[in-house]
Design an enzyme around this catalytic site. Sequence first.
Site, PDB file in Angstrom:
ATOM      1  CB  ALA A  41      57.272  50.616  83.367  1.00  0.00           C
ATOM      2  CG  ASP A 239      61.024  49.941  75.655  1.00  0.00           C
ATOM      3  OD1 ASP A 239      60.613  49.034  74.900  1.00  0.00           O
ATOM      4  OD2 ASP A 239      61.875  49.763  76.547  1.00  0.00           O
TER       5      ASP A 239
HETATM    6  O1  RIB Z   1      63.946  48.088  76.305  1.00  0.00           O
HETATM    7  C1  RIB Z   1      64.740  48.415  77.417  1.00  0.00           C
HETATM    8  C2  RIB Z   1      64.269  47.678  78.617  1.00  0.00           C
HETATM    9  O2  RIB Z   1      64.456  46.288  78.416  1.00  0.00           O
HETATM   10  C3  RIB Z   1      65.015  47.978  79.884  1.00  0.00           C
HETATM   11  O3  RIB Z   1      64.454  49.039  80.604  1.00  0.00           O
HETATM   12  C4  RIB Z   1      65.006  46.650  80.627  1.00  0.00           C
HETATM   13  O4  RIB Z   1      64.331  46.688  81.830  1.00  0.00           O
HETATM   14  C5  RIB Z   1      64.398  45.647  79.664  1.00  0.00           C
HETATM   15  O5  RIB Z   1      63.071  45.430  79.925  1.00  0.00           O
END
Ligand code: RIB
Length: 277
Positions: A41, A239
């Site tokens: 997400a 991310d």
């Molecule tokens: O990369 C960071 C994420 O890793 C966090 O938001 C946590 O939920 C894990 O999935």
Amino acid sequence: MTVWVVGSLNQDLQLEMERHPRTGETVLTADLVRRFGGKGANQAVAAARQTGAGTHAEPTRTVMVGAVGDDEAGTAYRDRLQARGVEVDAVRVVEDSPTGTAVICVDAAGDNMIMVSPGANLQLRTEDVTTALADLADGDIVLLQLEIDHDVVVETIRWAAERGARVVANLAPYADLPPEVLVLCDPVVVNEHEHAQLRRSGLDCPSLLVTLGTEGSTWGEVHVAARTVEVVDTTGAGDAFCGALAAALAQGADRQSAMEVATRAAADCVQHVGAQA
Ligand code: RIB
């Protein structure tokens, strides 16, 4: 073009502290804060934020494919993603598992330790993914990470590549994938730690993008320097990088420009607390 993000949704329980505890030690922290997270997400939110990076004129869609529990956190998450421009019809609500949860400890330098209880994320099945991706088009991007069942990841990569999609796989948290699957990804994205694990495994990725923190990132011949910014919290920086990279590639950007866009997104991310903007 569409960026299909197949991956996890977690509620992040974040604790800020002066320094991380050693094994057996107790430390005091600031108040517990609940945030939205999950590598999948987080990447979807970053992809939806990214506009105008390449040569394609039409807007990019971002579709999240995943699973949440039939609970408050799951409902809140679907609403949240929609408000951020991410399509959520393919986020399944499952009854027998809670929404995934991560406990995140962030120290004064902004470095984190993350523990994930996947919950509903492990209920996502390959059939859910292939049904959701029924109108996958040539040139779409399918972006995956490894916080869901790895068989689903492997089957999705094979399925999407056969249909002409460009697959971007972020090997986080690190696990070996079959060599014949890794060669289908363009690129495989790893950070320094994951890169070391990949090298130890002897696996070969013809298209490999390595993020190197303050040293920038490398993808084949292309190197992009990191931006110098004040780091508050590194959670979700990788991310933000992957999501923005995928969106830029979907928009027609070349390696260099896509990495520059991704580097900017990661730099923005470390300047705020929490994984998502
Ligand atoms: O990369 C960071 C994420 O890793 C966090 O938001 C946590 O939920 C894990 O999935």
